[in-house]
Design an enzyme around this catalytic site. Structure first.
Site, PDB file in Angstrom:
ATOM      1  N   GLU A 121      33.840  31.992  45.146  1.00  0.00           N
ATOM      2  CA  GLU A 121      34.941  31.481  44.920  1.00  0.00           C
ATOM      3  C   GLU A 121      35.584  31.062  46.151  1.00  0.00           C
ATOM      4  O   GLU A 121      36.166  29.824  45.934  1.00  0.00           O
ATOM      5  CB  GLU A 121      35.744  32.555  44.414  1.00  0.00           C
ATOM      6  CG  GLU A 121      37.183  32.317  43.680  1.00  0.00           C
ATOM      7  CD  GLU A 121      38.518  32.298  44.750  1.00  0.00           C
ATOM      8  OE1 GLU A 121      39.409  31.659  44.609  1.00  0.00           O
ATOM      9  OE2 GLU A 121      38.256  33.301  45.907  1.00  0.00           O
ATOM     10  N   GLN A 129      48.148  44.009  44.504  1.00  0.00           N
ATOM     11  CA  GLN A 129      46.559  44.131  44.140  1.00  0.00           C
ATOM     12  C   GLN A 129      45.929  44.648  45.417  1.00  0.00           C
ATOM     13  O   GLN A 129      44.921  45.248  45.334  1.00  0.00           O
ATOM     14  CB  GLN A 129      46.282  42.929  43.864  1.00  0.00           C
ATOM     15  CG  GLN A 129      44.609  42.827  43.116  1.00  0.00           C
ATOM     16  CD  GLN A 129      44.168  41.308  42.964  1.00  0.00           C
ATOM     17  OE1 GLN A 129      44.748  40.390  43.483  1.00  0.00           O
ATOM     18  NE2 GLN A 129      43.124  41.218  42.043  1.00  0.00           N
ATOM     19  N   HIS A 183      40.489  38.057  33.378  1.00  0.00           N
ATOM     20  CA  HIS A 183      41.224  38.562  34.517  1.00  0.00           C
ATOM     21  C   HIS A 183      41.191  39.916  34.876  1.00  0.00           C
ATOM     22  O   HIS A 183      41.205  40.334  35.971  1.00  0.00           O
ATOM     23  CB  HIS A 183      42.766  38.004  34.252  1.00  0.00           C
ATOM     24  CG  HIS A 183      42.778  36.499  34.264  1.00  0.00           C
ATOM     25  ND1 HIS A 183      42.859  35.643  32.981  1.00  0.00           N
ATOM     26  CD2 HIS A 183      42.449  35.546  35.190  1.00  0.00           C
ATOM     27  CE1 HIS A 183      42.764  34.405  33.271  1.00  0.00           C
ATOM     28  NE2 HIS A 183      42.793  34.474  34.697  1.00  0.00           N
ATOM     29  N   ALA A 223      38.823  41.882  34.113  1.00  0.00           N
ATOM     30  CA  ALA A 223      37.373  42.222  34.773  1.00  0.00           C
ATOM     31  C   ALA A 223      37.403  42.067  36.171  1.00  0.00           C
ATOM     32  O   ALA A 223      37.055  42.795  37.051  1.00  0.00           O
ATOM     33  CB  ALA A 223      36.346  41.203  34.174  1.00  0.00           C
ATOM     34  N   GLN A 230      40.028  42.616  38.082  1.00  0.00           N
ATOM     35  CA  GLN A 230      40.851  43.750  38.649  1.00  0.00           C
ATOM     36  C   GLN A 230      40.067  44.995  38.658  1.00  0.00           C
ATOM     37  O   GLN A 230      40.373  45.850  39.178  1.00  0.00           O
ATOM     38  CB  GLN A 230      42.115  43.977  37.913  1.00  0.00           C
ATOM     39  CG  GLN A 230      42.758  42.578  37.623  1.00  0.00           C
ATOM     40  CD  GLN A 230      43.860  42.279  38.457  1.00  0.00           C
ATOM     41  OE1 GLN A 230      44.756  43.133  39.025  1.00  0.00           O
ATOM     42  NE2 GLN A 230      43.944  40.980  38.950  1.00  0.00           N
ATOM     43  N   HIS A 246      35.515  34.586  40.249  1.00  0.00           N
ATOM     44  CA  HIS A 246      36.397  35.779  40.873  1.00  0.00           C
ATOM     45  C   HIS A 246      35.498  36.940  40.969  1.00  0.00           C
ATOM     46  O   HIS A 246      35.323  37.624  41.914  1.00  0.00           O
ATOM     47  CB  HIS A 246      37.563  36.075  40.623  1.00  0.00           C
ATOM     48  CG  HIS A 246      38.719  34.947  41.117  1.00  0.00           C
ATOM     49  ND1 HIS A 246      39.132  33.913  40.494  1.00  0.00           N
ATOM     50  CD2 HIS A 246      39.407  35.241  42.120  1.00  0.00           C
ATOM     51  CE1 HIS A 246      40.177  33.134  41.287  1.00  0.00           C
ATOM     52  NE2 HIS A 246      40.430  34.027  42.316  1.00  0.00           N
TER      53      HIS A 246
END
Lengths: 547, 341
Positions: free
Chosen positions: B10, B101, B281, B283, B285, B306
């Site tokens: 990414e 995060q 999204h 996934a 995390q 990502h």
């Protein structure tokens, strides 16, 4: 980080760009707030100059910066720019700020944000950084264009660029200022690409003076040389650059006489004189915050001159019949085709007033003195004829050559200067069949101009009055010489200079100046006679004709 | 020392955040070279710098290159993870949720409970917004054994920021989990406005109702006060079994409310159609907590760059195999040696 210097941004709270009300303000690009919103810029401190009247706005900017850049300290410095459009005033205020501010270049790195503030403030900041009075690099911010947002998905709030003057990477800014200056000069010349070097130099100077100072300006020169037009243009320039807020008022002093003069200029109260049936504010009051052009100021009566002097110096005067002073803050541009020094000598003009308005004197040359500008001005007149008449006219090739030959030749005195040119074009344009100016139309016009100029002045181009003689000699040899030369010599000098200027070569001048004696001689070397005569006065033919 | 190449995959900030979390958890130091090397403005941006500083403060780390524009970061944690009270203020440009995060999983392994106040953007289109974390990610993490709570004090929309959220974390152990598509779905659509007319939310809901009519969504309008700037987002929460998939779209100037809603509806329908358990999204995390828990599995409808980058980064720090079984745009993702099935 301890090993890098703290980043400090200095700037001015922008009254327009930084403003915004309610939550919606976040949708607007606000340059100063954007300093805290950049992803790749992290100021440690931001110091902002704010005018007292914008304190509330300044506080809002501080608060919003607090939200977007929580670790950045923001300091407001209340700074009073009495007139943020006045060059001297702004320079002084910023200069004093720079001098009194404690810079710590050992530990801090400075950026000077020049996107907000008035145009004049921006220029002054640029100059202060350039002269290292403020040890900073320049910081410019700009919004993300709608196009970049749409096509490149650029979601940033804005962008910035840093210009290090030490590295001379400031061409774009320097060019921007240069371009604006050129634009200003071009405005003064009405966009006419004039060729006369001296005239162009003078326009450069006027541009600088008009933007940097509000002191009176005196425009001299023969009638029709364009004083009125230039005064109007100076106003347009200042108005465009927002260095003037009030109106433009123009009056020809020759039309003012007696009580009427006083009241027209300074106003009157009801009953101040017979016929004064109501209050009248007067022209100077009408120009408060603006610009007054007094043409033919030499025609103004002595009483009015005294009142005017006080109005210029103190910004106050007393209207006719009033018992209280009136305040008006105006810039004066005076025009005259009279020699005011002579008028002072005769007691017709106050020497103190002359001294006051003589600070910036510009002599507008007549058309014949800058004959190379005739062609561009001819173009201009054709354009403006088209604009006013709604009808575009053009010369055919032959007609154009014929007209220019006559118009730039020795015969054309252009006694009425640009006014004559304007009238000439208007006549030709009106008579032109099918929007084409033909050779016939030009021939008619030439005949007409010849007869117009026949009894005016001197066909050789030599000055016809003593004042004009002295002005010409002063122009070529300097004031000092002109004042020390006897009238006896001066008149001859002026005549020779005048003829030289209207001649393309020294030989042509010689043919005119020695026209009679030539007939009796078989061999002639009149050019040499002129060269020697000029040499006696320390000038060359080229200097006389180009100065 | 683990050496990572910032241009891998990414190529943005994700590799840095994942590396910071894993470094804190494993105690292994790393150097990230060519930080954001593939981007037009390479090097650390403010939001990345904040993440580095936040990670350094909870892990007592030695850091080099923690400055704006830096293209090389060295991060060496002390090995101790200190619980406690933290306040991380992030400027508007970055999302406070990205810092959350970064520190969340490490704080589960700190020496005591933590209260983290995050200030800045909470509802930011370029990061998982707070409602996504609250409705989808955190419930799943709790099911894995995490004791975490997240509270919104004040919303912070881009670009003003100025929001505040409080994260409370009590040390706890993560267990492996397999996420499957539950049978039967309940769809809830929420349109949120701040400092904008409610009609925007109404238009968005109207569009969502029509596009999702087969799934009979419940419609809710939400008005947030105390936001500094205007803001609008619409989210669709799909509850299936024990899980919630959350889809978010942000309103923008000059973008029609109907288009914002239609795009979200499209994502919902595609995900429903795919039969996958997890959307794109979530996934991203999930990989890190699953790796740390030692196991997990899920299907995702769209495998993002990502997620791939996370797989790669995790392999640099941990000896936990992650297998991707790609199917079209999506993939079956399996973490750990012991098959859960």
């Amino acid at each position: 980080m301890s090993d890098t210097k703290r980043l400090v941004v200095l700037g001015i709270v922008g009254a327009t760009l930084d403003s915004g009300k309610g939550a919606k303000r976040w949708e607007k690009w606000r340059p100063t707030v954007s300093l805290g919103q950049m992803e790749d810029l992290l100021p440690h401190r931001i110091e902002l100059l704010v005018e007292p009247k914008f304190t509330a706005l300044g506080r809002q900017v501080v608060e919003d910066l607090g939200a977007v850049a929580p670790d950045c300290t923001v300091q407001l410095h209340g700074t009073n720019f009495a007139d943020p459009w006045d060059f001297e005033e702004v320079w002084r205020t910023l200069y004093e700020f720079a001098r009194s501010h404690r810079f710590d270049p050992e530990n801090e790195e400075y950026l000077l944000h020049i996107t907000t503030g008035t145009h004049v403030q921006q220029i002054c900041m640029f100059l202060l950084a350039e002269s290292r009075h403020i040890p900073a690099r320049l910081l410019q911010t700009s919004p993300i264009t709608r196009r970049d947002r749409r096509e490149r998905q650029d979601r940033r709030v804005g962008r910035y660029s840093i210009i290090d003057l030490d590295l001379s990477k400031y061409d774009s800014i320097a060019q921007r200022f240069d371009a604006e200056r050129a634009e200003g000069v071009s405005l003064l010349k009405q966009g006419i690409p004039t060729r006369n070097a001296a005239f162009n130099r003078m326009m450069d100077q006027i541009e600088r003076v008009a933007l940097a100072s509000t002191a009176p300006i005196l425009l001299t020169g023969p009638t029709g040389a364009g004083k009125t037009r230039l005064a109007k243009r100076i106003y347009s320039l200042r108005s465009q650059r927002r260095t003037v807020t009030g109106d433009y008022v123009e009056v020809n002093c020759a039309t003012l006489r007696g009580d009427a003069a006083m009241s027209a200029l300074f106003g009157h109260t009801r009953g101040a004189f017979t016929g004064a049936v109501s209050d009248r504010a007067g022209l100077l009051k009408a120009a408060d915050g603006g610009l007054v052009f007094l043409d033919e100021i030499g025609e103004l009566g002595l009483d009015e001159q005294a009142m005017l002097l006080r109005a210029i110096e103190e910004g106050v005067f007393v209207p006719l019949g009033a018992d209280r002073e009136v305040r008006s803050d105006f810039q004066l541009i005076a025009g005259t085709n009279k020699d005011l020094v002579v008028a002072v000598g005769r007691g017709e003009f106050r020497s103190d007033l002359l001294a006051r308005i003589n600070l910036w004197t510009f002599r507008l040359p007549g058309l014949s003195e800058r004959i190379e500008d005739l062609e561009p001005n001819l173009e201009f007149e054709l354009e403006s004829f088209a604009r006013h008449q709604g009808r575009r006219i053009a010369f055919n090739a032959e007609a154009r050559t014929r007209y220019l030959d006559f118009a730039t030749g020795a015969e054309a005195t252009w006694a009425g200067n640009f006014r004559d040119l304007n009238a000439s074009v208007t006549r030709m344009g009106t008579l032109a069949p099918g929007a084409r100016i033909t050779a016939d139309v030009v021939d008619e016009e030439v005949t007409r101009l010849r007869s117009d100029w026949r009894d005016v002045g001197d066909e050789t181009g030599a000055p016809t009055s003593f004042g004009a003689c002295r002005a010409l000699v002063a122009e070529v040899l300097g004031d000092e010489v002109a004042q020390s030369v006897d009238r006896f010599e001066l008149v001859q000098l002026a005549d020779v200079f005048g003829v030289c200027r209207r001649s393309r070569t020294m030989s042509e001048a010689g043919r005119r100046l020695f026209a009679e004696s030539r007939k009796a001689r078989s061999k002639t070397n009149d050019a040499d006679r002129i060269r020697k005569y000029l040499l006696k006065w320390g000038v060359t033919f080229a200097e006389v004709t180009t100065k | 020392m683990i050496v990572l190449d910032g241009t891998h995959g990414e190529g943005g900030g994700q590799i840095l955040r994942t590396a910071l979390s894993l470094s804190l958890l494993t105690g292994a130091a790393f150097t990230l070279e060519r930080v954001r090397g593939g981007r037009s403005r390479p090097g650390l941006l403010r939001q990345h710098l904040c993440a580095v500083q936040a990670a350094a403060s909870i892990g007592g780390a030695y850091v080099e290159g923690a400055e704006l524009g830096s293209q090389r970061v060295l991060f060496a944690p002390s090995g101790q993870l200190a619980g406690g009270t933290y306040r991380f203020a992030i400027g508007s440009a970055g999302s406070a949720m990205l810092v959350l995060q970064t520190v969340l999983v490490p704080l589960l392994h700190a020496d005591g409970p933590s209260t983290v106040t995050l200030e800045g953007g909470t509802h930011n289109p370029m990061a998982p917004p707070l409602p996504f974390l609250q409705s989808s990610f955190l419930p799943l993490l709790r099911r894995m054994g995490a004791d975490v709570r997240l509270r919104l004090d004040r919303p912070g929309f881009y670009p003003a920021g100025g929001g505040r959220a409080v994260l409370e974390v009590t040390p706890s152990t993560l267990r492996p989990v397999e996420v499957r598509r539950g049978s039967g779905v309940t769809v809830r659509a929420v349109a949120t406005v701040a400092n904008l007319p409610p009609s925007i939310a109404e238009r968005e809901l109207k569009k969502l109702r029509r596009q999702l009519r087969e799934h009979a969504p419940t419609l809710e309008q939400e008005e947030l006060t105390a936001s500094l700037s205007p803001g609008n987002l619409v989210r669709v929460e799909v509850e299936h079994g024990d899980e919630v998939a959350c889809f978010v779209g942000f309103g923008e100037r000059r973008r029609r409310a109907e288009n914002v809603a239609a795009r979200v509806a499209g994502q919902v329908l595609r995900w429903l159609e795919s039969g996958a358990a997890v959307e794109e999204h979530l996934a991203d995390q999930l990989l890190l907590p699953m790796a740390w828990a030692g196991g997990g599995a899920f299907d995702v409808d769209v495998l993002s760059e990502h997620t791939r980058t996370n797989v790669h980064t995790i392999a640099q720090f941990m000896d936990v195999p992650v297998t991707l079984e790609e199917r079209g745009e999506g993939a079956g993702v399996r973490v750990g040696r012991n098959a859960l099935r």
